[in-house]
Design a protein around this motif. Sequence first.
Motif, PDB file in Angstrom:
ATOM      1  N   LEU A 216       8.221  23.006 -13.472  1.00 60.17           N
ATOM      2  CA  LEU A 216       7.555  22.564 -14.693  1.00 60.17           C
ATOM      3  C   LEU A 216       6.049  22.459 -14.492  1.00 60.17           C
ATOM      4  N   ASP A 217       5.611  22.342 -13.235  1.00 56.00           N
ATOM      5  CA  ASP A 217       4.180  22.248 -12.957  1.00 56.00           C
ATOM      6  C   ASP A 217       3.531  23.624 -12.831  1.00 56.00           C
ATOM      7  N   ARG A 218       4.309  24.685 -13.074  1.00 56.68           N
ATOM      8  CA  ARG A 218       3.778  26.046 -12.999  1.00 56.68           C
ATOM      9  C   ARG A 218       3.809  26.682 -14.382  1.00 56.68           C
ATOM     10  N   PRO A 219       2.861  27.578 -14.660  1.00 52.37           N
ATOM     11  CA  PRO A 219       2.892  28.270 -15.948  1.00 52.37           C
ATOM     12  C   PRO A 219       4.058  29.242 -16.017  1.00 52.37           C
ATOM     13  N   GLY A 220       4.353  29.704 -17.225  1.00 52.55           N
ATOM     14  CA  GLY A 220       5.407  30.691 -17.386  1.00 52.55           C
ATOM     15  C   GLY A 220       6.745  30.062 -17.701  1.00 52.55           C
ATOM     16  N   ILE A 221       7.767  30.903 -17.820  1.00 47.51           N
ATOM     17  CA  ILE A 221       9.085  30.424 -18.242  1.00 47.51           C
ATOM     18  C   ILE A 221      10.187  30.739 -17.234  1.00 47.51           C
ATOM     19  N   ASP A 222       9.824  31.247 -16.045  1.00 49.73           N
ATOM     20  CA  ASP A 222      10.829  31.406 -15.006  1.00 49.73           C
ATOM     21  C   ASP A 222      11.321  30.032 -14.551  1.00 49.73           C
ATOM     22  N   MET A 223      12.543  29.971 -14.081  1.00 54.87           N
ATOM     23  CA  MET A 223      13.167  28.708 -13.697  1.00 54.87           C
ATOM     24  C   MET A 223      13.721  28.780 -12.283  1.00 54.87           C
ATOM     25  N   SER A 224      14.026  27.604 -11.730  1.00 52.54           N
ATOM     26  CA  SER A 224      14.632  27.509 -10.404  1.00 52.54           C
ATOM     27  C   SER A 224      15.544  26.291 -10.386  1.00 52.54           C
ATOM     28  N   PHE A 225      16.744  26.460  -9.852  1.00 53.63           N
ATOM     29  CA  PHE A 225      17.691  25.347  -9.783  1.00 53.63           C
ATOM     30  C   PHE A 225      18.229  25.089  -8.379  1.00 53.63           C
ATOM     31  N   ALA A 226      17.866  25.930  -7.419  1.00 55.64           N
ATOM     32  CA  ALA A 226      18.338  25.722  -6.056  1.00 55.64           C
ATOM     33  C   ALA A 226      17.788  24.423  -5.472  1.00 55.64           C
ATOM     34  N   GLY A 227      16.509  24.146  -5.706  1.00 53.29           N
ATOM     35  CA  GLY A 227      15.906  22.925  -5.187  1.00 53.29           C
ATOM     36  C   GLY A 227      16.488  21.672  -5.811  1.00 53.29           C
ATOM     37  N   LEU A 228      16.818  21.739  -7.084  1.00 54.38           N
ATOM     38  CA  LEU A 228      17.431  20.598  -7.759  1.00 54.38           C
ATOM     39  C   LEU A 228      18.804  20.312  -7.162  1.00 54.38           C
ATOM     40  N   LYS A 229      19.549  21.362  -6.895  1.00 49.92           N
ATOM     41  CA  LYS A 229      20.860  21.208  -6.273  1.00 49.92           C
ATOM     42  C   LYS A 229      20.725  20.557  -4.886  1.00 49.92           C
ATOM     43  N   THR A 230      19.715  20.991  -4.135  1.00 51.38           N
ATOM     44  CA  THR A 230      19.468  20.405  -2.817  1.00 51.38           C
ATOM     45  C   THR A 230      19.076  18.939  -2.937  1.00 51.38           C
ATOM     46  N   ALA A 231      18.280  18.615  -3.959  1.00 54.30           N
ATOM     47  CA  ALA A 231      17.869  17.219  -4.172  1.00 54.30           C
ATOM     48  C   ALA A 231      19.072  16.335  -4.477  1.00 54.30           C
ATOM     49  N   VAL A 232      20.037  16.858  -5.211  1.00 53.32           N
ATOM     50  CA  VAL A 232      21.261  16.092  -5.474  1.00 53.32           C
ATOM     51  C   VAL A 232      21.999  15.820  -4.173  1.00 53.32           C
ATOM     52  N   ARG A 233      22.092  16.837  -3.317  1.00 51.93           N
ATOM     53  CA  ARG A 233      22.782  16.665  -2.037  1.00 51.93           C
ATOM     54  C   ARG A 233      22.076  15.609  -1.187  1.00 51.93           C
ATOM     55  N   THR A 234      20.748  15.685  -1.088  1.00 56.65           N
ATOM     56  CA  THR A 234      19.990  14.734  -0.281  1.00 56.65           C
ATOM     57  C   THR A 234      20.160  13.316  -0.809  1.00 56.65           C
ATOM     58  N   THR A 235      20.098  13.161  -2.127  1.00 60.14           N
ATOM     59  CA  THR A 235      20.237  11.839  -2.744  1.00 60.14           C
ATOM     60  C   THR A 235      21.647  11.292  -2.534  1.00 60.14           C
ATOM     61  N   ALA A 236      22.637  12.165  -2.665  1.00 58.72           N
ATOM     62  CA  ALA A 236      24.023  11.724  -2.477  1.00 58.72           C
ATOM     63  C   ALA A 236      24.274  11.268  -1.045  1.00 58.72           C
ATOM     64  N   HIS A 237      23.737  12.005  -0.084  1.00 55.91           N
ATOM     65  CA  HIS A 237      23.916  11.614   1.321  1.00 55.91           C
ATOM     66  C   HIS A 237      23.235  10.284   1.607  1.00 55.91           C
ATOM     67  N   ALA A 238      22.062  10.068   1.007  1.00 47.45           N
ATOM     68  CA  ALA A 238      21.332   8.812   1.230  1.00 47.45           C
ATOM     69  C   ALA A 238      22.070   7.614   0.644  1.00 47.45           C
ATOM     70  N   ALA A 239      22.816   7.854  -0.456  1.00 45.54           N
ATOM     71  CA  ALA A 239      23.512   6.750  -1.132  1.00 45.54           C
ATOM     72  C   ALA A 239      24.959   6.601  -0.689  1.00 45.54           C
ATOM     73  N   ALA A 240      25.433   7.467   0.207  1.00 49.15           N
ATOM     74  CA  ALA A 240      26.836   7.447   0.636  1.00 49.15           C
ATOM     75  C   ALA A 240      27.186   6.140   1.346  1.00 49.15           C
ATOM     76  N   PRO A 241      28.441   5.704   1.190  1.00 48.21           N
ATOM     77  CA  PRO A 241      29.526   6.303   0.407  1.00 48.21           C
ATOM     78  C   PRO A 241      29.336   6.056  -1.095  1.00 48.21           C
ATOM     79  N   LEU A 242      29.650   7.064  -1.892  1.00 46.49           N
ATOM     80  CA  LEU A 242      29.389   6.996  -3.326  1.00 46.49           C
ATOM     81  C   LEU A 242      30.533   6.311  -4.069  1.00 46.49           C
ATOM     82  N   SER A 243      30.174   5.380  -4.906  1.00 50.99           N
ATOM     83  CA  SER A 243      31.135   4.762  -5.806  1.00 50.99           C
ATOM     84  C   SER A 243      31.217   5.602  -7.084  1.00 50.99           C
TER      85      SER A 243
END
Length: 374
Positions: A216-243
């Motif tokens: 979103l901080d870059r011009p244009g309309i290309d998108m990326s979702f790999a980093g978001l998926k990785t961020a979910v994994r990192t956040t989930a591991h930090a909060a484990a065990p997940l309720s």
Amino acid sequence: MISQSSAPAPLTVLGIETSCDETAAAVVRLDADGRAHVLSNIIRSQASEHAAFGGVVPEIAARAHISLLDRIVQSAMEEADTGWDDLDAVAATAGPGLIGGVIVGLMTAKAVAMAAGKPLVAVNHLEGHALTARLTEDLAFPYLLLLVSGGHTQFLLVEGVGAYRRLGSTIDDAVGEAFDKTAKLLGLAYPGGPAVEQAAAASVDPTRFALPRPMLDRPGIDMSFAGLKTAVRTTAHAAAPLSPADVGDLCAAFQSAVADVIGEKSRRALSLFSEAYPDTPPVLVVAGGVAANGAIRQRLSQMASEAGARLAAPPARLCTDNAAMIAWAGIERLRDAAARGERIDDRAVPPRPRWPLDANAAALLGSGRKGAKA
């Protein structure tokens, strides 16, 4: 119903769709008054066969298509109260998709067309999604298409049947793939998209986890979702065990991030559409399986209203893979060819695992012997 300057010839087409893990057949009729009718639309999901693996297994999908397709075609014809002589053509997905499934559907359609003495229309699966809104709404060309599915996430100018210009795309994962992998990571059921949406709806604090909004901080309309998926994994591991509450809040955060990215990129894409067609009221069509997501639809509706644009979204049942969209694309192609004094019979067309709508666009996700991925 679609906008017409002259009355079309009535057409009845059997459609077959087997590009992934839905085995589907449908009969669609276009009346002489320009009104389209979905006479049948049979869809057999293979979700239960693939659930244990957390994703589609190509070999299992192909075998299931072989086992199911004949009966589903028969059911579609019976529900439509249509005989083989009533058909004007048979349309089938010829790609892109899992090649085993594509082969099953296309070869079946070729056999039916040959036995019934009808022409075959080989349909690009993505074109089926691109034209679905014209089946359900009074929609003329041109319009802006946001195609969001398990395998594709891209913006295209739809300028006519067979006339597509890609404006932007994901540079890595498709958004549907990101939903599926997030669901698998969090131990949710397959298919992942509905599971993530259901978990997000039960969230107690949807703002609890801060996730990035890629590009979103870059011009244009290309998108990326790999980093978001990785961020979910990192956040989930930090909060484990997940309720269960943790999972709900994390799904809500993920879904919100996706909606923010798609909403903003769609706003920019509408600006590009208006630059290309300054005298045409802007219309954004959203299609593909992820278009069934309620949060994304709500965000796009809000954005379109603020931008002074119309949002056209097919019913949820026609957003996910189905054969009615393939039959309709066949009707569109038959009518387009007839307007040019041409006839279609694609019996020699081979199945294709890759088949971008805009063949002139540079491949963003790689290419090779099988052709460009996107």
